[in-house]
Every structure is written in structure tokens, then in C-alpha cells.
Design an enzyme around this catalytic site. Sequence first.
Site, mmCIF file in Angstrom:
data_model
loop_
_atom_site.group_PDB
_atom_site.id
_atom_site.type_symbol
_atom_site.label_atom_id
_atom_site.label_comp_id
_atom_site.label_asym_id
_atom_site.label_seq_id
_atom_site.Cartn_x
_atom_site.Cartn_y
_atom_site.Cartn_z
ATOM 1 N N ILE A 146 0.130 -14.085 -1.782
ATOM 2 C CA ILE A 146 1.034 -15.241 -1.798
ATOM 3 C C ILE A 146 0.609 -16.264 -0.747
ATOM 4 C CG2 ILE A 146 3.443 -16.008 -1.764
ATOM 5 C CD1 ILE A 146 4.269 -13.149 -2.435
ATOM 6 N N ILE A 192 -0.786 -9.680 13.974
ATOM 7 C CA ILE A 192 0.489 -10.264 14.433
ATOM 8 C C ILE A 192 1.185 -9.379 15.462
ATOM 9 C CG2 ILE A 192 0.978 -11.803 12.468
ATOM 10 C CD1 ILE A 192 2.963 -9.492 11.532
ATOM 11 N N THR A 226 11.867 -10.328 0.678
ATOM 12 C CA THR A 226 11.832 -9.811 -0.696
ATOM 13 C C THR A 226 13.228 -9.475 -1.220
ATOM 14 O OG1 THR A 226 11.101 -7.886 -1.956
ATOM 15 C CG2 THR A 226 11.369 -7.549 0.389
ATOM 16 N N ASP A 227 13.354 -9.454 -2.538
ATOM 17 C CA ASP A 227 14.635 -9.044 -3.143
ATOM 18 C C ASP A 227 14.876 -7.538 -3.001
ATOM 19 O OD1 ASP A 227 12.737 -8.130 -4.969
ATOM 20 O OD2 ASP A 227 13.600 -9.134 -6.715
ATOM 21 N N GLU A 228 13.805 -6.792 -2.661
ATOM 22 C CA GLU A 228 13.958 -5.322 -2.581
ATOM 23 C C GLU A 228 14.933 -4.893 -1.485
ATOM 24 O OE1 GLU A 228 10.556 -2.855 -2.933
ATOM 25 O OE2 GLU A 228 9.560 -4.216 -4.317
ATOM 26 N N TYR A 280 8.991 0.557 2.639
ATOM 27 C CA TYR A 280 8.619 -0.871 2.623
ATOM 28 C C TYR A 280 9.868 -1.752 2.706
ATOM 29 C CZ TYR A 280 7.744 -5.451 0.520
ATOM 30 O OH TYR A 280 7.731 -6.807 0.271
ATOM 31 N N LYS A 331 11.192 -4.360 5.622
ATOM 32 C CA LYS A 331 11.455 -5.796 5.406
ATOM 33 C C LYS A 331 12.919 -6.105 5.765
ATOM 34 C CE LYS A 331 9.096 -8.613 3.967
ATOM 35 N NZ LYS A 331 8.085 -9.524 4.591
ATOM 36 N N TYR A 340 4.905 4.386 -14.650
ATOM 37 C CA TYR A 340 5.744 5.321 -13.891
ATOM 38 C C TYR A 340 7.031 5.628 -14.677
ATOM 39 C CZ TYR A 340 2.987 3.814 -9.750
ATOM 40 O OH TYR A 340 1.999 3.517 -8.864
ATOM 41 N N ARG A 358 7.559 7.007 -9.529
ATOM 42 C CA ARG A 358 7.536 6.697 -8.094
ATOM 43 C C ARG A 358 8.753 7.349 -7.443
ATOM 44 N NH1 ARG A 358 7.486 0.343 -6.781
ATOM 45 N NH2 ARG A 358 5.233 0.575 -6.829
ATOM 46 N N HIS A 393 12.364 5.401 -6.996
ATOM 47 C CA HIS A 393 12.032 4.189 -7.770
ATOM 48 C C HIS A 393 13.272 3.336 -8.082
ATOM 49 C CE1 HIS A 393 9.267 2.723 -11.303
ATOM 50 N NE2 HIS A 393 9.643 1.747 -10.487
HETATM 51 P P1 NAD Z 1 -0.462 -9.042 0.503
HETATM 52 O O1 NAD Z 1 -0.460 -7.592 0.799
HETATM 53 O O2 NAD Z 1 -1.248 -9.539 -0.662
HETATM 54 O O3 NAD Z 1 -0.970 -9.860 1.770
HETATM 55 C C1 NAD Z 1 -0.575 -9.535 3.077
HETATM 56 C C2 NAD Z 1 -1.498 -10.267 4.044
HETATM 57 O O4 NAD Z 1 -1.062 -9.976 5.379
HETATM 58 C C3 NAD Z 1 -2.967 -9.834 3.950
HETATM 59 O O5 NAD Z 1 -3.808 -10.953 4.002
HETATM 60 C C4 NAD Z 1 -3.160 -8.958 5.190
HETATM 61 O O6 NAD Z 1 -4.488 -8.964 5.697
HETATM 62 C C5 NAD Z 1 -2.182 -9.619 6.162
HETATM 63 N N1 NAD Z 1 -1.742 -8.683 7.218
HETATM 64 C C6 NAD Z 1 -1.292 -7.413 7.047
HETATM 65 N N2 NAD Z 1 -1.002 -6.872 8.246
HETATM 66 C C7 NAD Z 1 -1.270 -7.822 9.181
HETATM 67 C C8 NAD Z 1 -1.175 -7.869 10.598
HETATM 68 N N3 NAD Z 1 -0.744 -6.810 11.294
HETATM 69 N N4 NAD Z 1 -1.532 -9.000 11.245
HETATM 70 C C9 NAD Z 1 -1.979 -10.080 10.551
HETATM 71 N N5 NAD Z 1 -2.105 -10.089 9.202
HETATM 72 C C10 NAD Z 1 -1.756 -8.970 8.529
HETATM 73 O O7 NAD Z 1 1.067 -9.441 0.374
HETATM 74 P P2 NAD Z 1 1.758 -10.530 -0.555
HETATM 75 O O8 NAD Z 1 2.089 -9.915 -1.858
HETATM 76 O O9 NAD Z 1 0.992 -11.791 -0.498
HETATM 77 O O10 NAD Z 1 3.149 -10.712 0.230
HETATM 78 C C11 NAD Z 1 3.262 -11.649 1.292
HETATM 79 C C12 NAD Z 1 4.676 -11.625 1.836
HETATM 80 O O11 NAD Z 1 5.603 -11.919 0.798
HETATM 81 C C13 NAD Z 1 5.098 -10.264 2.391
HETATM 82 O O12 NAD Z 1 5.862 -10.480 3.544
HETATM 83 C C14 NAD Z 1 5.940 -9.641 1.281
HETATM 84 O O13 NAD Z 1 6.895 -8.775 1.803
HETATM 85 C C15 NAD Z 1 6.578 -10.883 0.684
HETATM 86 N N6 NAD Z 1 6.934 -10.821 -0.743
HETATM 87 C C16 NAD Z 1 6.027 -10.402 -1.667
HETATM 88 C C17 NAD Z 1 6.375 -10.416 -3.018
HETATM 89 C C18 NAD Z 1 5.399 -10.004 -4.087
HETATM 90 O O14 NAD Z 1 5.776 -9.910 -5.262
HETATM 91 N N7 NAD Z 1 4.138 -9.772 -3.789
HETATM 92 C C19 NAD Z 1 7.652 -10.844 -3.407
HETATM 93 C C20 NAD Z 1 8.562 -11.241 -2.406
HETATM 94 C C21 NAD Z 1 8.187 -11.245 -1.079
HETATM 95 O O1 DAU Z 2 10.433 -7.490 -5.725
HETATM 96 C C1 DAU Z 2 9.510 -8.020 -4.828
HETATM 97 C C2 DAU Z 2 8.477 -6.979 -4.495
HETATM 98 O O2 DAU Z 2 7.649 -6.840 -5.639
HETATM 99 C C3 DAU Z 2 7.633 -7.319 -3.270
HETATM 100 O O3 DAU Z 2 8.455 -7.352 -2.145
HETATM 101 C C4 DAU Z 2 6.528 -6.296 -3.077
HETATM 102 O O4 DAU Z 2 5.688 -6.687 -1.989
HETATM 103 C C5 DAU Z 2 5.703 -6.226 -4.333
HETATM 104 O O5 DAU Z 2 4.715 -5.231 -4.215
HETATM 105 C C6 DAU Z 2 6.599 -5.925 -5.536
HETATM 106 O O6 DAU Z 2 7.121 -4.557 -5.468
HETATM 107 P P1 DAU Z 2 7.206 -3.625 -6.771
HETATM 108 O O7 DAU Z 2 7.236 -2.236 -6.343
HETATM 109 O O8 DAU Z 2 8.276 -4.100 -7.681
HETATM 110 O O9 DAU Z 2 5.772 -4.034 -7.461
HETATM 111 P P2 DAU Z 2 4.629 -3.146 -8.138
HETATM 112 O O10 DAU Z 2 3.679 -4.111 -8.765
HETATM 113 O O11 DAU Z 2 4.095 -2.119 -7.217
HETATM 114 O O12 DAU Z 2 5.409 -2.390 -9.307
HETATM 115 C C7 DAU Z 2 6.121 -3.106 -10.312
HETATM 116 C C8 DAU Z 2 6.779 -2.082 -11.225
HETATM 117 O O13 DAU Z 2 5.756 -1.393 -11.982
HETATM 118 C C9 DAU Z 2 7.532 -0.994 -10.505
HETATM 119 O O14 DAU Z 2 8.695 -0.638 -11.247
HETATM 120 C C10 DAU Z 2 6.574 0.187 -10.460
HETATM 121 C C11 DAU Z 2 5.789 0.020 -11.752
HETATM 122 N N1 DAU Z 2 4.383 0.489 -11.720
HETATM 123 C C12 DAU Z 2 3.565 0.038 -10.723
HETATM 124 C C13 DAU Z 2 2.246 0.432 -10.651
HETATM 125 C C14 DAU Z 2 1.359 -0.043 -9.526
HETATM 126 C C15 DAU Z 2 3.899 1.322 -12.733
HETATM 127 O O15 DAU Z 2 4.627 1.692 -13.670
HETATM 128 N N2 DAU Z 2 2.583 1.696 -12.661
HETATM 129 C C16 DAU Z 2 1.740 1.317 -11.662
HETATM 130 O O16 DAU Z 2 0.555 1.746 -11.645
#
Ligand code: NAD
Ligand code: DAU
Length: 358
Positions: free
Chosen positions: A13, A62, A136-138, A162, A166, A219, A297, A300
Amino acid sequence: MRTYLVTGGAGFIGSNYIHYMFKKYDSEIRIINVDKLTYAGNLANLKDVENRENYEFIKADICDNEAINKIFEENDIDRVVHFAAESHVDRSIKNPDVFVKTNVLGTLVMLNAAKHAWENEDGSFKADKKFLHVSTDEVYGSLENDGEFFYETTPYDPHSPYSASKASSDMLVRSYMDTYKFPANITNCSNNYGPYQFPEKLIPLIINNALKGNKLPVYGDGKNVRDWLYVEDHAKGIDMVQEKGRLFETYNIGGHNEKQNIEIINIILETLCEMLPDDDERKKHINKDLIEYVEDRKGHDRRYAIAPDKIKEEIGWYPETMFEDGIRLTIKWYFDHAQLMENVTSGDYQKYYQEMYK
Ligand code: NAD
Ligand code: DAU
């Protein structure tokens, strides 16, 4: 010129946000990206911007108080956008410690450094300084019934290490806002998808496996629901909250796009078949036989669903990319970046995959 300090900008992101901000503001802003470059961070995500004069990358953790304070001492930071975190639920189940360290203690370091740099002697804060904590919404837990949604007032009920980490970091930010009137906002967003996502997460993992003819792990019963948002819409929301949101407020970001995991997998399979040319060899093995139901998971969460009413009504944010378009854009991006995908899925990823999926 306003200076942004973006943490975790080399991740999924964060890198999309940096691209969005340069597309929107071009040379009107300066961005400093601080990232530790864990397995999830990749500077190749930022190739397009790395030579800009108004962009700087600093490799730092960080949790490293000294390194973070130095950045604030050497730069007049106006905005902090805090993405850096450990973000994958499955990894948090296997190894919670690093989640607490980075997500909780790292956030504390960021808050203290910004507070120290921005606080006046009388305890007030310098004008127009803002910290945005990306969450996150989680943190709200799991919804069982259709028609129920997560609101900003929904009590926190995290279930995975996780989401607990958060939630803790959100509480710290809230405490700084309440205690010090620290100028911040929190955003809680639903599941993102789009370019540059690491293929440990559902959508890029399914695209990558399907293209290679590998099994598609589902899963449990595959009926868990997530609320999917195209990542650029999240980036837009973050910018709008910082510019138009009321300080000290939390805003939920999501686009009412709930889908069961199995629906997502079927859409990806159908879209891949539509988009690949008829003579592409890969098309022969892309079908539903690749789907494999695997152990669920642990803990889950069943369903996530964001109510985005507040951000829509107060700020005028709405998602621009519908899922049918977003998933095509995403798949096209993975077609165009096959080498990048190859690079990140060789080496350590293979080890992770074998251990995770046996
Ligand atoms: P990501 O795992 O793709 O990226 C995380 C980044 O943080 C990486 O570049 C990593 O190198 C860096 N990082 C990790 N530990 C660090 C540290 N100790 N110091 C400095 N940098 C560090 O994650 P993402 O999916 O891009 O998520 C970014 C943010 O958004 C997170 O805070 C996550 O909780 C939040 N978020 C993610 C989602 C989603 O669907 N992916 C949804 C809602 C919120
Ligand atoms: O809701 C926001 C969150 O979404 C973020 O805060 C997290 O950083 C991000 O990783 C994501 O979490 P989820 O656990 O929802 O995402 P993930 O892609 O890991 O899984 C999405 C759904 O798919 C979940 O119900 C688990 C399922 N899954 C996931 C994987 C990796 C499977 O069924 N098979 C898989 O191999």
C-alpha cells in the site's frame, strides 16, 4: 513545499500511495520513505520514482529510536503517513513476537519522535503538522450476520496476533490524541488488492499459482467474506482524510464490496481465461480442478464489512474502481510484471510456502 514522511513505503500500500501522491501533487510535495526492507518491502516497487529530486529513501527500522529521531531533526516533516507494519495474519499466527515489536513498539517510536519534533514548549503543537496512522478493519473482529457492518464506534475485538497488535497501536495513537492533543487521525481500511501486493496474500497468490498451474489453497469452506477495495482508492482516502478530515477522528475506509473467498477465486480463474490469448499454453491448465480445500486458518474471522458512511458524508470520499475493473487492472499488472513476481517468489518465498502449505 510540504514534506511527507512515509513509513513502509516499499510495501504494497505504501508504494501505491507514493505513486498516487506524485501523480496528484507532482513536484509540489517532497516524500521521504523510511523502510526496513523486510521480506515484504521491495525497492523495485518504486523504480518509477527513485530518481525524482523530491523523493528520498532511507533504510531504517521504525523501532530504531535514534534513526527515526535523526530523520525528524534533519528534516522539517509536515505529514507522517505511517504504513510500516508486519501485515500478514498467517505469519502472525506462527511468529507473533515481531508483530508486537514492529506494530506496537515501532508505532510508539514514531509517535514519540513526531511529538518531540512538533511540540511547542507550552505543550501545544506547531501549526499544520499531522500524523496519519494506517490501520485495519480487522481490529473490530468478525461479523456473523449479513446486514451488520463495522462502524467507527464498533468496539474493538481483535482475534489474531496481527489484529491484536494493530488494535494496540491504534490505542496508543488514541491515547496520544486524548492525552497530548497530538494532531493525528486513524484510518481503518478493509482488504486491499492491486499492483505490487506480495503473493502471500489471497489475490496475488491465486493469480500467481493459477498462472503456474499450481494448486489454489482455500482455507476451511471458502465462505469467509472479505470487503475488497482497490488500493488506489485507499491511497486517495488517506490523502483526503489528512487534508479534509477532522483532527483526532477515526475514519473507516471501504467500498461495500463483500465477497466470499471462493467467489474471488472463481472470478480470478474466469478473468484469467478471458484475458489470456487462445494460443497461450497456460490457458490449458487454468480451471477449477486447481482449487484445493485445505485446513482452516486458526481463529479465522468469518466476515469483515466496512460502513464507509462517515468518510463519504464528511469528506466526500467514494471508491472509483469497481471490482470488475480493479481485478482486470491487477491481473494485467501481474502479466506485465512477471519478472518482478519471479524475483519475489524465488528464494525465501519458497521456504515460506513449503512450511505454510506443507
Ligand atoms: P506490506 O507487508 O506489503 O508492507 C509493509 C512494509 O513495511 C514493507 O515495506 C516492510 O519492509 C515495512 N516494514 C516492516 N517492518 C518494518 C520496520 N520495523 N521498520 C520499517 N519498515 C518496516 O503491508 P501492506 O499490505 O502494504 O500494509 C501497510 C499498512 O496498511 C499496514 O499497517 C497494514 O496493517 C495496513 N492495512 C493493510 C491492508 C491490506 O489489505 N493489505 C488493509 C488495511 C490496512
Ligand atoms: O482486512 C484488512 C486486512 O486484510 C489487512 O489488515 C491485512 O494486512 C491483510 O493481510 C488482509 O488480511 P486477510 O487475512 O483478510 O487477507 P489474506 O489475503 O491473508 O486472506 C484473505 C482471505 O482468504 C482470508 O479469509 C483467508 C483466505 N485465504 C488466504 C490465503 C493466503 C485462503 O483461503 N487461502 C490462502 O492461501
